[in-house]
Motif scaffolding. Structure first.
Motif, PDB file in Angstrom:
ATOM      1  N   ASN A 175      -0.561  -1.326 -13.364  1.00 39.35           N
ATOM      2  CA  ASN A 175       0.261  -0.434 -12.551  1.00 39.35           C
ATOM      3  C   ASN A 175       0.020  -0.624 -11.059  1.00 39.35           C
ATOM      4  O   ASN A 175       0.900  -0.328 -10.239  1.00 39.35           O
ATOM      5  CB  ASN A 175      -0.011   1.022 -12.930  1.00 39.35           C
ATOM      6  N   LEU A 176      -1.167  -1.123 -10.703  1.00 39.99           N
ATOM      7  CA  LEU A 176      -1.475  -1.381  -9.291  1.00 39.99           C
ATOM      8  C   LEU A 176      -0.989  -2.752  -8.824  1.00 39.99           C
ATOM      9  O   LEU A 176      -1.140  -3.084  -7.659  1.00 39.99           O
ATOM     10  CB  LEU A 176      -2.984  -1.283  -9.058  1.00 39.99           C
ATOM     11  N   GLY A 177      -0.447  -3.549  -9.734  1.00 39.59           N
ATOM     12  CA  GLY A 177       0.098  -4.838  -9.341  1.00 39.59           C
ATOM     13  C   GLY A 177      -0.795  -6.027  -9.628  1.00 39.59           C
ATOM     14  O   GLY A 177      -0.487  -7.147  -9.202  1.00 39.59           O
ATOM     15  N   ARG A 224       0.815  -1.220   0.000  1.00 36.35           N
ATOM     16  CA  ARG A 224       0.000   0.000   0.000  1.00 36.35           C
ATOM     17  C   ARG A 224       0.843   1.263   0.000  1.00 36.35           C
ATOM     18  O   ARG A 224       0.445   2.284  -0.567  1.00 36.35           O
ATOM     19  CB  ARG A 224      -0.926  -0.023   1.216  1.00 36.35           C
ATOM     20  N   ARG A 225       2.034   1.199   0.583  1.00 36.09           N
ATOM     21  CA  ARG A 225       2.868   2.403   0.686  1.00 36.09           C
ATOM     22  C   ARG A 225       3.237   2.949  -0.696  1.00 36.09           C
ATOM     23  O   ARG A 225       3.424   4.159  -0.860  1.00 36.09           O
ATOM     24  CB  ARG A 225       4.135   2.089   1.478  1.00 36.09           C
ATOM     25  N   ARG A 226       3.322   2.074  -1.685  1.00 38.34           N
ATOM     26  CA  ARG A 226       3.687   2.513  -3.036  1.00 38.34           C
ATOM     27  C   ARG A 226       2.595   3.367  -3.663  1.00 38.34           C
ATOM     28  O   ARG A 226       2.869   4.170  -4.555  1.00 38.34           O
ATOM     29  CB  ARG A 226       3.957   1.309  -3.933  1.00 38.34           C
ATOM     30  N   TYR A 227       1.349   3.195  -3.201  1.00 41.11           N
ATOM     31  CA  TYR A 227       0.207   3.847  -3.842  1.00 41.11           C
ATOM     32  C   TYR A 227      -0.522   4.797  -2.893  1.00 41.11           C
ATOM     33  O   TYR A 227      -1.610   5.265  -3.216  1.00 41.11           O
ATOM     34  CB  TYR A 227      -0.771   2.778  -4.342  1.00 41.11           C
ATOM     35  N   GLU A 228       0.110   5.105  -1.772  1.00 35.83           N
ATOM     36  CA  GLU A 228      -0.572   5.897  -0.744  1.00 35.83           C
ATOM     37  C   GLU A 228      -1.062   7.239  -1.266  1.00 35.83           C
ATOM     38  O   GLU A 228      -2.109   7.743  -0.839  1.00 35.83           O
ATOM     39  CB  GLU A 228       0.349   6.102   0.458  1.00 35.83           C
ATOM     40  N   ARG A 229      -0.332   7.818  -2.206  1.00 42.32           N
ATOM     41  CA  ARG A 229      -0.751   9.136  -2.722  1.00 42.32           C
ATOM     42  C   ARG A 229      -2.040   9.058  -3.527  1.00 42.32           C
ATOM     43  O   ARG A 229      -2.680  10.094  -3.784  1.00 42.32           O
ATOM     44  CB  ARG A 229       0.362   9.749  -3.575  1.00 42.32           C
ATOM     45  N   TYR A 230      -2.422   7.847  -3.941  1.00 41.92           N
ATOM     46  CA  TYR A 230      -3.660   7.673  -4.699  1.00 41.92           C
ATOM     47  C   TYR A 230      -4.844   7.251  -3.836  1.00 41.92           C
ATOM     48  O   TYR A 230      -5.983   7.276  -4.297  1.00 41.92           O
ATOM     49  CB  TYR A 230      -3.473   6.611  -5.786  1.00 41.92           C
ATOM     50  N   VAL A 231      -4.562   6.849  -2.603  1.00 38.10           N
ATOM     51  CA  VAL A 231      -5.612   6.285  -1.753  1.00 38.10           C
ATOM     52  C   VAL A 231      -6.341   7.397  -1.016  1.00 38.10           C
ATOM     53  O   VAL A 231      -5.727   8.266  -0.387  1.00 38.10           O
ATOM     54  CB  VAL A 231      -5.024   5.279  -0.743  1.00 38.10           C
ATOM     55  N   CYS A 232      -7.673   7.364  -1.120  1.00 37.90           N
ATOM     56  CA  CYS A 232      -8.492   8.336  -0.406  1.00 37.90           C
ATOM     57  C   CYS A 232      -9.664   7.604   0.248  1.00 37.90           C
ATOM     58  O   CYS A 232      -9.982   6.467  -0.129  1.00 37.90           O
ATOM     59  CB  CYS A 232      -8.994   9.424  -1.351  1.00 37.90           C
ATOM     60  N   PRO A 233     -10.317   8.222   1.244  1.00 40.86           N
ATOM     61  CA  PRO A 233     -11.481   7.577   1.867  1.00 40.86           C
ATOM     62  C   PRO A 233     -12.585   7.359   0.832  1.00 40.86           C
ATOM     63  O   PRO A 233     -12.784   8.172  -0.068  1.00 40.86           O
ATOM     64  CB  PRO A 233     -11.906   8.577   2.945  1.00 40.86           C
TER      65      PRO A 233
END
Length: 264
Positions: A247-249, A108-117
Protein backbone atom coordinates in the motif's frame (compact mmCIF):
# COMPACT_ATOMS: atom_id res chain seq x y z
CA UNK A 1 5.76 -6.33 12.65
CA UNK A 2 8.80 -8.38 11.68
CA UNK A 3 11.38 -8.10 8.97
CA UNK A 4 13.83 -10.93 8.52
CA UNK A 5 17.56 -10.41 8.76
CA UNK A 6 20.92 -12.15 8.91
CA UNK A 7 24.19 -11.39 10.62
CA UNK A 8 27.28 -11.73 8.43
CA UNK A 9 30.41 -12.07 10.54
CA UNK A 10 32.99 -14.17 8.66
CA UNK A 11 34.55 -14.47 5.22
CA UNK A 12 33.33 -16.97 2.63
CA UNK A 13 35.26 -20.22 2.39
CA UNK A 14 35.31 -23.01 -0.21
CA UNK A 15 35.37 -26.74 0.43
CA UNK A 16 36.75 -28.83 -2.42
CA UNK A 17 35.54 -32.42 -2.52
CA UNK A 18 37.39 -35.42 -3.83
CA UNK A 19 38.76 -34.83 -7.32
CA UNK A 20 35.89 -34.36 -9.70
CA UNK A 21 33.21 -34.29 -6.98
CA UNK A 22 32.79 -30.51 -6.97
CA UNK A 23 32.99 -27.73 -4.38
CA UNK A 24 30.82 -26.03 -1.77
CA UNK A 25 31.07 -22.36 -0.88
CA UNK A 26 30.07 -21.65 2.70
CA UNK A 27 30.38 -19.20 5.57
CA UNK A 28 30.87 -19.96 9.24
CA UNK A 29 28.36 -18.06 11.40
CA UNK A 30 30.21 -17.46 14.62
CA UNK A 31 27.55 -15.10 15.97
CA UNK A 32 24.82 -17.75 15.73
CA UNK A 33 27.23 -20.39 16.97
CA UNK A 34 27.78 -18.39 20.16
CA UNK A 35 24.05 -17.81 20.66
CA UNK A 36 22.99 -21.39 19.89
CA UNK A 37 25.95 -23.02 21.67
CA UNK A 38 26.74 -25.12 18.63
CA UNK A 39 28.46 -24.65 15.28
CA UNK A 40 26.37 -22.86 12.67
CA UNK A 41 27.24 -22.30 9.01
CA UNK A 42 25.55 -21.10 5.85
CA UNK A 43 25.91 -22.94 2.55
CA UNK A 44 26.17 -20.29 -0.17
CA UNK A 45 26.69 -22.20 -3.40
CA UNK A 46 27.82 -25.47 -4.94
CA UNK A 47 28.93 -26.56 -8.41
CA UNK A 48 27.96 -30.20 -8.73
CA UNK A 49 24.85 -32.14 -9.71
CA UNK A 50 25.55 -34.73 -6.98
CA UNK A 51 25.09 -32.32 -4.08
CA UNK A 52 23.81 -34.91 -1.56
CA UNK A 53 27.03 -36.96 -1.83
CA UNK A 54 29.24 -33.88 -1.87
CA UNK A 55 27.41 -32.41 1.12
CA UNK A 56 27.86 -35.61 3.12
CA UNK A 57 31.58 -35.46 2.37
CA UNK A 58 31.61 -31.80 3.42
CA UNK A 59 29.96 -32.58 6.78
CA UNK A 60 32.51 -35.29 7.53
CA UNK A 61 35.61 -33.50 6.30
CA UNK A 62 34.85 -30.16 7.97
CA UNK A 63 34.20 -31.78 11.33
CA UNK A 64 30.52 -31.00 11.92
CA UNK A 65 29.08 -32.99 14.82
CA UNK A 66 25.70 -33.79 16.32
CA UNK A 67 23.82 -30.63 17.27
CA UNK A 68 25.42 -28.40 14.64
CA UNK A 69 23.18 -26.42 12.30
CA UNK A 70 23.58 -25.40 8.64
CA UNK A 71 21.27 -23.43 6.43
CA UNK A 72 20.94 -22.17 2.87
CA UNK A 73 18.75 -19.83 0.88
CA UNK A 74 17.60 -20.73 -2.64
CA UNK A 75 15.64 -18.92 -5.39
CA UNK A 76 12.03 -20.04 -5.19
CA UNK A 77 12.02 -21.07 -8.86
CA UNK A 78 15.24 -23.14 -8.76
CA UNK A 79 13.48 -26.50 -8.57
CA UNK A 80 16.63 -28.52 -9.24
CA UNK A 81 18.55 -26.90 -6.38
CA UNK A 82 15.58 -27.26 -4.03
CA UNK A 83 15.30 -30.96 -4.82
CA UNK A 84 19.05 -31.43 -4.33
CA UNK A 85 18.89 -29.67 -0.95
CA UNK A 86 15.98 -31.82 0.21
CA UNK A 87 17.77 -34.97 -0.99
CA UNK A 88 20.77 -33.95 1.12
CA UNK A 89 18.57 -33.72 4.22
CA UNK A 90 17.72 -30.01 4.34
CA UNK A 91 14.20 -29.14 5.52
CA UNK A 92 11.98 -26.16 4.72
CA UNK A 93 11.82 -23.29 7.21
CA UNK A 94 10.30 -20.27 5.44
CA UNK A 95 9.88 -18.32 2.23
CA UNK A 96 11.08 -14.73 2.06
CA UNK A 97 11.09 -11.84 -0.37
CA UNK A 98 12.79 -8.44 -0.71
CA UNK A 99 10.58 -5.33 -0.70
CA UNK A 100 12.21 -2.29 -2.30
CA UNK A 101 11.36 1.33 -2.94
CA UNK A 102 13.02 4.18 -4.84
CA UNK A 103 12.21 7.23 -2.78
CA UNK A 104 12.21 9.62 -5.74
CA UNK A 105 9.11 7.79 -6.97
CA UNK A 106 7.39 7.97 -3.59
CA UNK A 107 4.62 10.58 -3.49
CA UNK A 108 4.64 11.67 0.13
CA UNK A 109 1.46 13.70 -0.30
CA UNK A 110 -0.55 10.50 -0.71
CA UNK A 111 0.51 9.29 2.75
CA UNK A 112 0.83 12.57 4.64
CA UNK A 113 -1.94 11.64 7.07
CA UNK A 114 0.16 8.68 8.21
CA UNK A 115 3.46 10.52 8.58
CA UNK A 116 4.48 11.66 12.04
CA UNK A 117 7.77 12.82 13.61
CA UNK A 118 10.10 10.01 14.71
CA UNK A 119 12.50 10.07 17.62
CA UNK A 120 15.97 8.56 17.62
CA UNK A 121 16.34 5.87 20.25
CA UNK A 122 18.96 6.55 22.91
CA UNK A 123 20.01 4.89 26.15
CA UNK A 124 16.90 6.20 27.88
CA UNK A 125 14.54 4.53 25.38
CA UNK A 126 16.41 1.37 24.35
CA UNK A 127 14.76 -0.59 27.17
CA UNK A 128 11.34 0.07 25.65
CA UNK A 129 12.59 -1.12 22.27
CA UNK A 130 13.96 -4.32 23.85
CA UNK A 131 10.56 -5.02 25.41
CA UNK A 132 8.83 -4.59 22.05
CA UNK A 133 11.46 -6.67 20.31
CA UNK A 134 11.10 -9.54 22.78
CA UNK A 135 7.37 -9.62 22.05
CA UNK A 136 7.99 -9.33 18.31
CA UNK A 137 10.65 -11.96 17.73
CA UNK A 138 8.48 -15.06 18.12
CA UNK A 139 7.79 -16.55 14.71
CA UNK A 140 11.06 -15.48 13.11
CA UNK A 141 13.20 -17.98 11.24
CA UNK A 142 15.19 -19.56 14.05
CA UNK A 143 12.09 -19.79 16.24
CA UNK A 144 10.53 -21.90 13.50
CA UNK A 145 13.25 -24.54 13.82
CA UNK A 146 12.48 -26.94 16.68
CA UNK A 147 16.17 -27.84 16.86
CA UNK A 148 16.97 -24.27 17.97
CA UNK A 149 14.10 -23.59 20.37
CA UNK A 150 12.58 -20.29 21.43
CA UNK A 151 15.02 -19.56 24.24
CA UNK A 152 18.13 -19.74 22.07
CA UNK A 153 16.41 -18.06 19.13
CA UNK A 154 15.23 -15.17 21.31
CA UNK A 155 18.73 -14.79 22.73
CA UNK A 156 20.14 -14.56 19.24
CA UNK A 157 17.66 -11.90 18.09
CA UNK A 158 18.01 -9.78 21.21
CA UNK A 159 21.81 -9.87 21.04
CA UNK A 160 21.60 -8.98 17.35
CA UNK A 161 19.42 -5.97 18.14
CA UNK A 162 21.73 -4.74 20.88
CA UNK A 163 24.83 -5.24 18.71
CA UNK A 164 23.17 -3.12 16.03
CA UNK A 165 22.29 -0.42 18.57
CA UNK A 166 25.74 -0.37 20.14
CA UNK A 167 27.26 -0.32 16.67
CA UNK A 168 25.50 2.95 15.90
CA UNK A 169 22.83 1.70 13.52
CA UNK A 170 19.75 3.89 13.19
CA UNK A 171 16.85 3.00 15.50
CA UNK A 172 13.92 5.39 15.23
CA UNK A 173 10.46 5.25 16.76
CA UNK A 174 6.95 6.61 16.69
CA UNK A 175 5.51 7.60 20.05
CA UNK A 176 2.13 7.13 21.73
CA UNK A 177 1.31 9.07 24.91
CA UNK A 178 5.00 9.56 25.65
CA UNK A 179 6.05 5.93 25.15
CA UNK A 180 7.56 4.06 22.21
CA UNK A 181 4.72 2.63 20.13
CA UNK A 182 6.81 1.09 17.36
CA UNK A 183 10.36 1.21 16.06
CA UNK A 184 12.39 0.70 12.91
CA UNK A 185 16.01 -0.42 12.68
CA UNK A 186 17.83 0.89 9.61
CA UNK A 187 21.29 0.41 8.21
CA UNK A 188 22.39 3.30 6.01
CA UNK A 189 24.92 2.30 3.37
CA UNK A 190 27.02 4.15 0.82
CA UNK A 191 25.37 5.36 -2.36
CA UNK A 192 22.12 6.46 -0.73
CA UNK A 193 20.88 2.96 0.10
CA UNK A 194 19.14 2.02 3.35
CA UNK A 195 18.42 -1.52 4.49
CA UNK A 196 15.22 -1.92 6.50
CA UNK A 197 16.45 -4.51 8.98
CA UNK A 198 13.77 -4.82 11.64
CA UNK A 199 10.54 -3.24 12.77
CA UNK A 200 8.37 -3.86 15.81
CA UNK A 201 5.07 -2.63 17.18
CA UNK A 202 3.94 -2.70 20.81
CA UNK A 203 1.60 -5.73 21.08
CA UNK A 204 -1.19 -3.82 22.84
CA UNK A 205 -1.28 -1.32 19.96
CA UNK A 206 -1.56 -3.84 17.14
CA UNK A 207 -4.58 -3.51 14.84
CA UNK A 208 -4.88 0.16 15.82
CA UNK A 209 -3.73 1.49 12.44
CA UNK A 210 -0.29 2.40 13.72
CA UNK A 211 1.56 -0.06 11.48
CA UNK A 212 0.92 2.12 8.43
CA UNK A 213 2.07 5.12 10.46
CA UNK A 214 5.31 3.40 11.47
CA UNK A 215 6.27 2.40 7.94
CA UNK A 216 5.10 5.61 6.25
CA UNK A 217 6.99 7.71 8.80
CA UNK A 218 10.12 5.59 8.30
CA UNK A 219 10.00 6.05 4.52
CA UNK A 220 9.42 9.79 4.95
CA UNK A 221 12.37 10.01 7.33
CA UNK A 222 14.60 8.23 4.82
CA UNK A 223 13.41 10.52 2.05
CA UNK A 224 14.17 13.59 4.18
CA UNK A 225 17.70 12.25 4.79
CA UNK A 226 18.40 11.89 1.09
CA UNK A 227 18.08 8.11 0.93
CA UNK A 228 17.57 7.01 -2.67
CA UNK A 229 16.76 3.32 -2.29
CA UNK A 230 15.21 1.26 0.54
CA UNK A 231 15.11 -2.51 0.69
CA UNK A 232 15.17 -5.37 3.18
CA UNK A 233 14.07 -8.96 3.66
CA UNK A 234 10.71 -10.16 4.94
CA UNK A 235 8.99 -13.48 5.49
CA UNK A 236 6.27 -14.16 2.95
CA UNK A 237 4.13 -15.41 5.86
CA UNK A 238 4.11 -11.88 7.28
CA UNK A 239 1.01 -10.81 5.37
CA UNK A 240 0.12 -7.71 7.47
CA UNK A 241 3.47 -6.03 6.79
CA UNK A 242 3.53 -7.15 3.15
CA UNK A 243 0.13 -5.48 2.70
CA UNK A 244 1.32 -2.28 4.41
CA UNK A 245 4.40 -2.13 2.20
CA UNK A 246 2.40 -2.80 -0.95
CA UNK A 247 0.00 0.00 0.00
CA UNK A 248 2.99 2.31 0.51
CA UNK A 249 4.24 1.64 -3.02
CA UNK A 250 6.95 -0.94 -2.37
CA UNK A 251 7.70 -3.45 -5.11
CA UNK A 252 8.97 -6.97 -4.43
CA UNK A 253 11.75 -9.10 -5.89
CA UNK A 254 13.86 -12.22 -5.36
CA UNK A 255 11.51 -14.68 -3.64
CA UNK A 256 13.63 -17.25 -1.85
CA UNK A 257 13.19 -20.36 0.25
CA UNK A 258 15.22 -20.96 3.40
CA UNK A 259 16.23 -24.51 4.38
CA UNK A 260 17.96 -25.75 7.52
CA UNK A 261 20.01 -28.88 8.15
CA UNK A 262 20.48 -30.29 11.64
CA UNK A 263 23.38 -32.66 12.18
CA UNK A 264 22.07 -35.74 13.99
Amino acid sequence: MKLSFDVSDTQDETFFGREGSGAIEYRERTFESECFHNRTAEVLDWDTESFPELFGEFIDEKGFVSGDLLYLRLPADDIGAIQAAEAAGFYFIESSIIPFLKTRHWDRRRYERYVCPMVEIDDERIGEVKEIAQATFRGLRFNLDPHVGDQRADERYLRWLMNAYEGGEDICAIMHHGSVAGFSLLRHEDGGKTVFRLAGMRPDLKNAGLGMMLYASTVARCQDRGVKHIDGGISMANCPVLNVMANLGFSFRDPTIVFHYYVE
